[in-house]
Structures are given as structure tokens and as C-alpha cells.
Scaffold this motif. Structure first.
Motif, PDB file in Angstrom:
ATOM      1  N   GLU A 153       0.826  -1.210   0.000  1.00  0.00           N
ATOM      2  CA  GLU A 153       0.000   0.000   0.000  1.00  0.00           C
ATOM      3  C   GLU A 153       0.858   1.257   0.000  1.00  0.00           C
ATOM      4  N   LEU A 154       1.977   1.208   0.694  1.00  0.00           N
ATOM      5  CA  LEU A 154       2.906   2.333   0.654  1.00  0.00           C
ATOM      6  C   LEU A 154       3.461   2.516  -0.752  1.00  0.00           C
ATOM      7  N   LEU A 155       3.805   1.414  -1.393  1.00  0.00           N
ATOM      8  CA  LEU A 155       4.303   1.491  -2.775  1.00  0.00           C
ATOM      9  C   LEU A 155       3.219   2.018  -3.711  1.00  0.00           C
ATOM     10  N   ALA A 156       1.943   1.698  -3.416  1.00  0.00           N
ATOM     11  CA  ALA A 156       0.845   2.187  -4.245  1.00  0.00           C
ATOM     12  C   ALA A 156       0.760   3.709  -4.172  1.00  0.00           C
ATOM     13  N   ILE A 157       0.942   4.268  -2.982  1.00  0.00           N
ATOM     14  CA  ILE A 157       0.927   5.723  -2.833  1.00  0.00           C
ATOM     15  C   ILE A 157       2.081   6.351  -3.602  1.00  0.00           C
ATOM     16  N   ILE A 158       3.249   5.722  -3.516  1.00  0.00           N
ATOM     17  CA  ILE A 158       4.417   6.232  -4.250  1.00  0.00           C
ATOM     18  C   ILE A 158       4.167   6.161  -5.756  1.00  0.00           C
ATOM     19  N   LYS A 159       3.565   5.062  -6.207  1.00  0.00           N
ATOM     20  CA  LYS A 159       3.261   4.922  -7.635  1.00  0.00           C
ATOM     21  C   LYS A 159       2.291   6.006  -8.096  1.00  0.00           C
ATOM     22  N   PHE A 160       1.322   6.335  -7.232  1.00  0.00           N
ATOM     23  CA  PHE A 160       0.360   7.371  -7.598  1.00  0.00           C
ATOM     24  C   PHE A 160       1.055   8.718  -7.789  1.00  0.00           C
ATOM     25  N   VAL A 161       2.003   9.020  -6.905  1.00  0.00           N
ATOM     26  CA  VAL A 161       2.757  10.267  -7.039  1.00  0.00           C
ATOM     27  C   VAL A 161       3.551  10.261  -8.346  1.00  0.00           C
ATOM     28  N   ILE A 162       4.151   9.111  -8.658  1.00  0.00           N
ATOM     29  CA  ILE A 162       4.913   9.008  -9.908  1.00  0.00           C
ATOM     30  C   ILE A 162       3.996   9.183 -11.108  1.00  0.00           C
ATOM     31  N   MET A 163       2.822   8.527 -11.060  1.00  0.00           N
ATOM     32  CA  MET A 163       1.859   8.622 -12.161  1.00  0.00           C
ATOM     33  C   MET A 163       1.394  10.049 -12.389  1.00  0.00           C
ATOM     34  N   SER A 164       1.182  10.781 -11.298  1.00  0.00           N
ATOM     35  CA  SER A 164       0.597  12.110 -11.416  1.00  0.00           C
ATOM     36  C   SER A 164       1.636  13.202 -11.633  1.00  0.00           C
ATOM     37  N   ALA A 165       2.768  13.115 -10.928  1.00  0.00           N
ATOM     38  CA  ALA A 165       3.737  14.204 -10.963  1.00  0.00           C
ATOM     39  C   ALA A 165       4.832  14.029 -12.007  1.00  0.00           C
ATOM     40  N   LEU A 166       5.180  12.787 -12.324  1.00  0.00           N
ATOM     41  CA  LEU A 166       6.319  12.558 -13.211  1.00  0.00           C
ATOM     42  C   LEU A 166       5.931  12.160 -14.627  1.00  0.00           C
ATOM     43  N   VAL A 167       4.781  11.512 -14.783  1.00  0.00           N
ATOM     44  CA  VAL A 167       4.400  11.033 -16.115  1.00  0.00           C
ATOM     45  C   VAL A 167       3.759  12.136 -16.951  1.00  0.00           C
ATOM     46  N   ILE A 168       2.824  12.885 -16.351  1.00  0.00           N
ATOM     47  CA  ILE A 168       2.049  13.876 -17.105  1.00  0.00           C
ATOM     48  C   ILE A 168       2.906  14.899 -17.856  1.00  0.00           C
ATOM     49  N   PRO A 169       3.954  15.474 -17.238  1.00  0.00           N
ATOM     50  CA  PRO A 169       4.729  16.495 -17.960  1.00  0.00           C
ATOM     51  C   PRO A 169       5.356  16.004 -19.262  1.00  0.00           C
ATOM     52  N   PHE A 170       5.563  14.697 -19.395  1.00  0.00           N
ATOM     53  CA  PHE A 170       6.238  14.163 -20.579  1.00  0.00           C
ATOM     54  C   PHE A 170       5.264  13.671 -21.652  1.00  0.00           C
ATOM     55  N   LEU A 171       3.979  13.719 -21.379  1.00  0.00           N
ATOM     56  CA  LEU A 171       2.998  13.275 -22.361  1.00  0.00           C
ATOM     57  C   LEU A 171       2.661  14.406 -23.322  1.00  0.00           C
ATOM     58  N   PRO A 172       2.485  14.105 -24.611  1.00  0.00           N
ATOM     59  CA  PRO A 172       2.150  15.157 -25.587  1.00  0.00           C
ATOM     60  C   PRO A 172       0.737  15.688 -25.371  1.00  0.00           C
ATOM     61  N   ASP A 173       0.576  16.986 -25.566  1.00  0.00           N
ATOM     62  CA  ASP A 173      -0.718  17.640 -25.363  1.00  0.00           C
ATOM     63  C   ASP A 173      -1.336  18.000 -26.709  1.00  0.00           C
ATOM     64  N   THR A 174      -1.426  17.011 -27.598  1.00  0.00           N
ATOM     65  CA  THR A 174      -2.012  17.220 -28.933  1.00  0.00           C
ATOM     66  C   THR A 174      -3.045  16.139 -29.210  1.00  0.00           C
ATOM     67  N   ASN A 175      -4.070  16.497 -29.947  1.00  0.00           N
ATOM     68  CA  ASN A 175      -5.127  15.555 -30.292  1.00  0.00           C
ATOM     69  C   ASN A 175      -4.730  14.716 -31.505  1.00  0.00           C
ATOM     70  N   PHE A 176      -5.199  13.474 -31.523  1.00  0.00           N
ATOM     71  CA  PHE A 176      -4.903  12.589 -32.636  1.00  0.00           C
ATOM     72  C   PHE A 176      -5.982  11.523 -32.717  1.00  0.00           C
ATOM     73  N   GLY A 177      -5.869  10.659 -33.719  1.00  0.00           N
ATOM     74  CA  GLY A 177      -6.806   9.558 -33.867  1.00  0.00           C
ATOM     75  C   GLY A 177      -8.069   9.956 -34.602  1.00  0.00           C
ATOM     76  N   PRO A 178      -9.013   9.030 -34.735  1.00  0.00           N
ATOM     77  CA  PRO A 178     -10.283   9.317 -35.416  1.00  0.00           C
ATOM     78  C   PRO A 178     -11.010  10.480 -34.748  1.00  0.00           C
ATOM     79  N   TYR A 179     -11.489  11.403 -35.543  1.00  0.00           N
ATOM     80  CA  TYR A 179     -12.189  12.597 -35.061  1.00  0.00           C
ATOM     81  C   TYR A 179     -11.304  13.482 -34.179  1.00  0.00           C
ATOM     82  N   SER A 180      -9.989  13.189 -34.132  1.00  0.00           N
ATOM     83  CA  SER A 180      -9.048  13.908 -33.253  1.00  0.00           C
ATOM     84  C   SER A 180      -9.555  13.930 -31.812  1.00  0.00           C
TER      85      SER A 180
END
Length: 430
Positions: A153-180
Motif C-alpha cells: 500500500e505504501l508502494l501504491a501511494i508512491i506509484k500514484f505520485v509518480i503517475m501524477s507528478a512525473l508522467v504527465i509532464p512528458f505526455l504530448p498535449d495534442t489531439n490525434f486519432g479518429p475525429y481527433s
């Protein structure tokens, strides 16, 4: 008398209000510290009710004078405050062998809160004060919470912080795919929102523990109302009629809390839509809990403490599955609305609600953002919620005992009747 002297000698009404707020902040923090140390722990503390109040006023006056005479004055005042706290800490830790520094940190924080109030950040200062008081007052509860946490459960909290704070900044903010219609950053934000909500519910369940069947149902509903429904339906087959009665109440409450969760998710994504969605969600919540209350009043007997075996809602595999499902729902809603109009959107809502109501809720909240499709979004979310409730009632009827079905039917039918009536009225107005 020059203008600067006039500023120093003629406080305005706003200054007096700010000073009163500072006194209140220092008084509340000092009151908690005095009670905690003298009543709960039987110790004397260097800073109590009067000291914390004076520290808040000191912080305010320092900020006030620095605005007139220069920022150097506030720097000196802050350094003096920190030096006083350090000296006091070493003296206290030497004599009592108490190495905790909570009160010392709270003292410095109170000084800074006084400056925040002077800078007119009153709401921020009050929010920080409330958070500080909660952390100070609930020390025993937090310690119990930490002891109950497992390594996973402690690791789950750490993973959540990683998912929210570290992953989002590196994801592209552009639309794509069918109907964009797809945007990786937006999709992952929705994953974090749903995962975070479920994680909070899961941690609350860990802290509360076994406090009764109904409480277990309400808290479990924050994580997964489907899990609560399935668990208690299975148990009802081997339980007494009285136990089945409380199982039914727990299921009704778990399924009802879903409406509040839906409203919260929409509020985070689209506040304009939430300003309209709160009416049907509040009505349905009141209907579910009202039915449970009326059923409860007609039954006497003590309920037994039951728990729901909730699994940790946060892991990478689950997050990726929800991201894919959410992306699929977005495409389905866009496709059906483009080719079949409102009816297609409603059908997509009913289909998606069978398995998960979060994805369609967030999808409609995003698509209605900045547009004039609020009524369509509300109807679709309502259909998905009722569809999801129908699935849970089906679980009760198939898996549960006859006494459970008999009691649970009262709550579910009430929700269906009220929700269906609201949908038809809303559809007519649309």
C-alpha cells in the motif's frame, strides 16, 4: 507629518480585520498545541495558546513594517523567529529527550501565516491553518493509519505520485486519432482522477476498519460499489435474515454513494456542467439514503461488524486498462453522436454504464466543456448511472438470498423511479 508616517500611524479598517484574523489563527493553533501537550501527553511546551497568538501577530507586524521600511526588516524578524525556535528546541530536547519538532515547525508556520494575511492571501492562510490543525489534532489517527499500511500500500501511494507528478509532464498535449478525439495528457489526467478517488476511499476504509456493515458499505462504495454488492450478496446466502437486512442496507448505501462520486469527478473536469448536474445527483443521493434510512427505522437489532475485501485500486495494469477503456468510450460517444445524434449518445451511455460509469462520466464532462451540450451530457451520465445500478441490482437478484433481494429492491426501485422520472422530464425539456 510626511506620507510615510501617516501610513505607519493610521491603520485602516482592513488592517484591523487582518489583525483579527491573525489573532484567530494563532489562537486556534495555540489552543490545539496546549490541549495536546498538557491534556493528552502531560507535558509543558515552550509555545502555548498565548505564544502562538503573539507569533501570528509578530508575523503580521513584521510584514506590515517591511512593506514600509524594506524587506530586510522581515528577513531579520524571520531569522530571529527561527533562532528562537532552534534554541528552544535544543533546550527542550536536552531536558525531556523528546526529539519531535512538530510544535517548533508549527510556530514558524504561524509566523508565516501572519505575513500571508497581510499580503491579502486570507483564504490561502485559512486553508493552510485548517490543514495544520487537522494534522496536529489527528496525530493518533495518523499514527494508527501508518501502522495499518502494508508495504504494498505504501508502494501504491508512491506509484500514484509518480503517475501524477512525473508522467504527465512528458505526455504530448495534442489531439490525434479518429475525429481527433484522443489526447494522451488528458486521458492520463482522467486515469489519475479515478485512481486517486479510489485510492482515497481505500485508505479511508483502512483507517476506519470494521465499524459496522453499513459503514463498510458506504466506505467501500468510494472504491467499488460493485465489489460491495457482489461480496454482501454472496454472504447473504449463508447469513441470517437479520444479517441479510444489513447487507441490503450496505449495498443500497454503496450504490448511492456512486452518485456523489460522479458529481465530484464532473466538478473536477467541468465545473459548468457540475453546476447543473448537482441537481439530479443530489436528488438520487437523497433518494438512496432516504430509502435506506426508512428501511433502517423499521428494523431493530444490532448489526454485526462486517468488512469488504477491497483490493488495492492502484496498479499500473489497472491504470492502463482504464486508459484504454476511457479512450474507447470517447471514440464510441463521438462516433454514435456523429452518426446517430442524441439517441446514439444515450445508447453509448447505457452500454458503457454496464461495466464502468467513470469512463462515460469523464468522457461526457470533457465533450461538454465549452459547449452547449450540457443537457445531453447530463442525460447520458444519468443513463449510465442507472444502467450501472441496474447491473448491480441484477447481481443482487442472481447471487443474493431472497431476504436480501426483498430489502434491496426497495432502494433500487426508488432510485430507478426517481432517476427515470427526472430523465424523462429533462428529455422533454430538451
Amino acid at each position: 507629518m510626511d506620507e510615510q508616517s501617516m501610513d505607519l500611524t493610521a491603520p485602516t479598517a482592513n488592517h484591523l480585520i487582518q489583525l483579527s484574523i491573525c489573532i484567530g489563527i494563532g489562537f486556534l493553533i495555540g489552543l490545539e498545541r496546549t490541549f495536546s501537550k498538557q491534556v493528552q501527553e502531560g507535558e509543558e511546551e515552550f509555545a502555548g495558546l498565548r505564544t502562538f497568538t503573539l507569533v501570528a501577530v509578530f508575523g503580521y507586524i513584521s510584514a506590515f513594517l517591511s512593506a514600509q521600511l524594506g524587506t530586510w526588516l522581515y528577513a531579520v524578524a524571520f531569522a530571529s523567529m527561527v533562532a528562537l525556535v532552534i534554541v528552544s528546541y535544543f533546550k527542550t530536547s536536552t531536558t525531556t529527550h523528546n526529539m519531535g519538532g512538530t510544535s517548533e515547525v508549527a510556530t514558524i508556520l504561524t509566523f508565516l501565516l501572519g505575513a500571508l494575511v497581510f499580503l491579502n492571501h486570507v483564504l490561502l492562510a485559512l486553508i493552510i491553518t485548517v490543514i495544520t490543525l487537522l494534522l496536529l489534532a489527528y496525530k493518533p489517527t495518523l499514527h494508527v493509519f501508518v501502522k495499518k499500511l502494508s508495504r504494498e500500500e505504501l508502494l501504491a501511494i508512491i506509484k500514484f505520485v509518480i503517475m501524477s507528478a512525473l508522467v504527465i509532464p512528458f505526455l504530448p498535449d495534442t489531439n490525434f486519432g479518429p475525429y481527433s478525439v484522443w489526447n494522451l495528457k488528458d486521458i492520463w489526467k482522467m486515469v489519475i482522477l479515478v485512481s486517486g478517488t479510489s485510492l482515497v476511499g481505500y485508505l479511508i476504509a483502512k483507517v476506519i476498519g470494521n465499524k459496522g456493515t453499513v459503514v463498510a458499505g458506504v466506505v467501500g462504495g468510494l472504491v467499488s460499489s460493485t465489489a460491495v454488492t457482489l461480496t454482501f450478496s454472496r454472504r447473504s446466502k449463508q447469513a441470517s435474515e437479520q444479517a441479510a437486512f444489513y447487507f441490503a442496507l450496505a449495498i443500497i448505501c454503496a450504490c448511492t454513494i456512486m452518485f456523489a462520486r460522479i458529481l465530484f469527478e464532473v466538478y473536477v473536469v467541468n465545473r459548468q456542467l457540475a453546476a447543473e448536474l448537482w441537481i439530479p445527483m443530489t436528488i438520487l443521493t437523497a433518494t438512496g439514503f432516504g430509502a435506506a434510512f426508512l428501511i433502517f427505522r423499521g428494523k431493530k437489532g444490532k448489526q454485526e461488524a462486517e468488512s469488504v475485501p477491497l483490493s488495492n485500486p492502484l496498479n499500473l495494469g489497472t491504470a492502463i486498462k482504464f486508459a484504454l477503456f476511457f479512450a474507447g468510450i470517447m471514440l464510441l460517444v463521438k462516433y454514435t453522436s456523429e452518426n446517430f445524434g442524441n439517441s446514439g449518445t444515450y445508447i453509448a451511455g447505457a452500454i458503457s454504464g454496464i461495466t464502468d460509469v467513470d469512463a462515460i462520466t469523464l468522457s461526457m464532462a470533457k465533450m461538454a466543456k465549452g459547449g452547449d451540450n450540457n443537457q445531453i451530457a447530463i442525460n447520458t451520465i444519468l443513463i449510465a448511472a442507472l444502467s450501472n445500478s441496474l447491473v448491480k441490482f441484477g447481481i443482487v437478484m442472481i447471487v443474493g438470498s431472497k431476504p436480501l433481494v426483498k430489502i434491496a429492491a426497495i432502494g433500487f426501485i426508488s432510485i430507478f423511479v426517481v432517476g427515470g422520472a427526472y430523465f424523462l422530464i429533462n428529455l422533454f425539456l430538451l
